[in-house]
Design a protein around this motif. Structure first.
Motif: not given
Length: 103
Positions: A81-103
């Motif tokens: 569960k901890l690994l899934i939370w960490t990986a999921g959070s990291l994926a969300v943060e990565t998406i946020i960075v790419f969205l920031a680049l797209a704007l």
């Protein structure tokens, strides 16, 4: 450990990873200002590769360290569960960075 504590730990681990990666990115982005223009020599590729290896170690510890430790203590379900939370959070943060680049 409660699921809410696992979520907080996973988000904390992924946030620490993002902060570390941002620091390395800043360092690389400002390399010329810090070191000046470097002539082509053996030390620059060596330094970059060593930075890559050390970064892989540090980010591996930030993402996998606590889940592996939890798993080795016999709390296998919590570790997953901890690994899934960490990986999921990291994926969300990565998406946020790419969205920031797209704007």
């Amino acid at each position: 450990m409660k699921d809410s504590k696992l979520a907080v730990a996973g988000i904390r681990n992924s946030a620490a990873t993002v902060v570390y990666v941002a620091a390395v990115a800043w360092f690389m982005f400002n390399g010329n200002a810090i070191f000046g223009k470097q002539n082509d020599n053996f030390l620059m590729p060596l330094a970059i590769l060593l930075l890559f290896v050390v970064s892989a170690l540090i980010t591996g510890l930030l993402v996998l360290g606590q889940p592996i430790w939890t798993y080795l203590q016999g709390r296998k379900a919590e570790a997953v569960k901890l690994l899934i939370w960490t990986a999921g959070s990291l994926a969300v943060e990565t998406i946020i960075v790419f969205l920031a680049l797209a704007l």
